[in-house]
Write an enzyme that holds these catalytic residues in place. Sequence first.
Site, mmCIF file in Angstrom:
data_model
loop_
_atom_site.group_PDB
_atom_site.id
_atom_site.type_symbol
_atom_site.label_atom_id
_atom_site.label_comp_id
_atom_site.label_asym_id
_atom_site.label_seq_id
_atom_site.Cartn_x
_atom_site.Cartn_y
_atom_site.Cartn_z
ATOM 1 N N ARG A 275 0.821 -1.204 0.000
ATOM 2 C CA ARG A 275 0.000 0.000 0.000
ATOM 3 C C ARG A 275 0.861 1.263 0.000
ATOM 4 O O ARG A 275 0.509 2.260 -0.630
ATOM 5 C CB ARG A 275 -0.943 -0.010 1.212
ATOM 6 C CG ARG A 275 -1.916 1.163 1.196
ATOM 7 C CD ARG A 275 -2.960 1.062 2.306
ATOM 8 N NE ARG A 275 -3.978 0.083 1.951
ATOM 9 C CZ ARG A 275 -4.221 -1.020 2.644
ATOM 10 N NH1 ARG A 275 -3.508 -1.289 3.716
ATOM 11 N NH2 ARG A 275 -5.172 -1.835 2.276
ATOM 12 N N ALA A 276 1.990 1.224 0.673
ATOM 13 C CA ALA A 276 2.857 2.405 0.710
ATOM 14 C C ALA A 276 3.348 2.770 -0.685
ATOM 15 O O ALA A 276 3.385 3.948 -1.055
ATOM 16 C CB ALA A 276 4.041 2.160 1.640
#
Length: 715
Positions: A275-276
């Site tokens: 997700r980062a």
Amino acid sequence: MSGTAFPFSAVVGHDDLRLALVLNAVHPGVGGVLVRGEKGTAKSTAVRALAALLPALDVVAGCRFGCDPAAPDPSCPDAPHAGGSTTRPARLVELPVGTTEDRLVGSLDLEKALSEGTRAYQPGLLADAHRGVLYVDEVNLLHDHLVDLLLDAAAMGRAHVERDGVSVSHAARFLLVGTMNPEEGELRPQLLDRFGLTVEVRAAREVDTRVEVVRRRMAFEADPAGFAGTWAAADAEVAERIVAARDRVEAVRLSDRELRRIAFVCARFDVDGMRADLVIARTAVAHAAWRGADAVAEDDVRVAARLALPHRRRRDPFDEPGIDEKDLDEALRDAEEDLGPEGPTDPTDPPNPTDPPDPTDPDDDPGGGAPDEADGGPDAESRAGADPTRSGPTPSSGGAGRAGPESHTPPAPPREPGEAVEAVEAPQDRPEAMGAGSAMPVGAPARLSRVAARRFTVPGVGDGAPGRRSRARTDTGRVVRPSDATPRRAADLHLPATIAAAAPFQHERGRRGPGLLLQRADMRAALREGREGNLVLFVVDASGSMAARKRMATVSGAVLALLRDAYQRRDKVGLVTFRSAGAELVLPPTTSVPTAQVRMAAMRTGGRTPLADGLLLARRTLAAERVRDPRRRPLVVLLTDGRATVATRPGGDPVADARRAAGLLAADGVHTVVVDCESGFVKLGLAGQVAAAAGAPVITVDELTVADLTSAVSA
């Protein structure tokens, strides 16, 4: 004062906050903003000011879900639309902390269902916020299941409602903004990760800045319209830039080179999941569009990483969120070296035998020397760690810097099953540093990650303070029985009991065909049972009899394990210590468990043992907290060896006073657990006497924590 919002451009400072809000307005796919900061730092003011800058929306006339006339939602519950459109401002929808699930996602219209026999859906706040801003103040105090629902909707852009016999799906794309004061508790790590960006805000310490903040606020309160007019041009410029950036964002190019830079930085900081990477990529694109560029550059990646990574580096609830700017700069420099002038080098490519060796390169050894670090050789990491000039974070260090030999810490030996956790020895842990009044050594959180605390619960059924510890009556738990009370919402209706109550009266009510004639008196509510959070008050003996280094380290390690358990179960925690001449409330009850850990580390030890004073202070603390938060039931955890040496009055019996104080806690209905910290061959069992007076179970420190599966296998 009128409803005029404070101008966005007039907010003093908070550059990162304003930038994060703007980037989310440019590219809603960034995933929202979490604003962390102390009270009184204009968090809410900035969010409300942003909503006024968002462009007006064209919506389908009469659509409760705000469909775009140019691309209406084909599965909109109000479809098919009759046509026509209207324009309205973008909405700022505020989600109250005390909201319910049916108010958030919507629910069955109970009145229509019972009176007309139709399943009518009543939209919730997620529908109202579509194409606008959903603002959650004090998001850390929101019930966990509500946070799950709104974050799922924010991630998918749709809200799915499956409840009360209603199956509905509608568009729910909004700019999610949450604000929180960390002193009041933290978000769970998996929920923290769902916010795209995070910003830490603090009040300025510069006198001139504080003066300007007060001056502008007072001018706004004196003449809101006039003050807003003064900043109208600046706000209009920001609004125009947002619209232009929105139009440009789809055309911004994200090259493979910058994408690899993003992946390199995320790998360097050892963040979990992907997700980062996605958030940084979207934020970098938004930042490039905001500054009017056609392609993402290194500076865009840096800004995005600085906003997206701080809250994703926490490995433990006691870790402080944040990112070191020097570490980020070094990671970007290393990424540039990895990319090279012609792009990244594939470490799997074999060397070209026709290329002559470079005599100036010590690593270019034609005789088969060690492979170069950039080529990913097996010794690259160890040689990099031995280089004192390189201090950037590595995946193995979690961004804490590459440690040279002088800072290397050998791994801890495996523990035997049941062995108590000890603190890593620090200078203050040595015997010569442990005199009366010395600082207590605190167990290292990294070592404590291998243990789990034994679960304690409060007997009986509580009123349902949010949490996961003891049994309680809640709105979301399992149904245990019906009640004669009138249900407040459709989800509270106990259908079988309602039908059973109405069935005997169908003939006299005139029923002659199918169907059921109901009256309000027939309705029965469902009583649900779930889990609640408690007030866990630690009462810790810090006297000289407990000040032996190994024993105090063991006790501190056990308390930290219990604090971690309290964090996971959403408890309030407080800390009372007693030593020397009296007791002290080291930490008033709070939901900020990391704050408790910090106070624990600063605790002093030594002196005599005023056990009765500690118990009496605990009783007074609970009485005050009962007034503030009557729904939260207390749990006292007393850690002591029971060797009371200070009486509450001159000439009194210290042990008898301690038993009497424990009896007062029992009379108040307080559930207590006594942890016997006595050690040695000769044991007096005094802690057991105190426990008997309090009606409390007794356990030893060794029984307080249990090794997890990893430790058991290692042992």
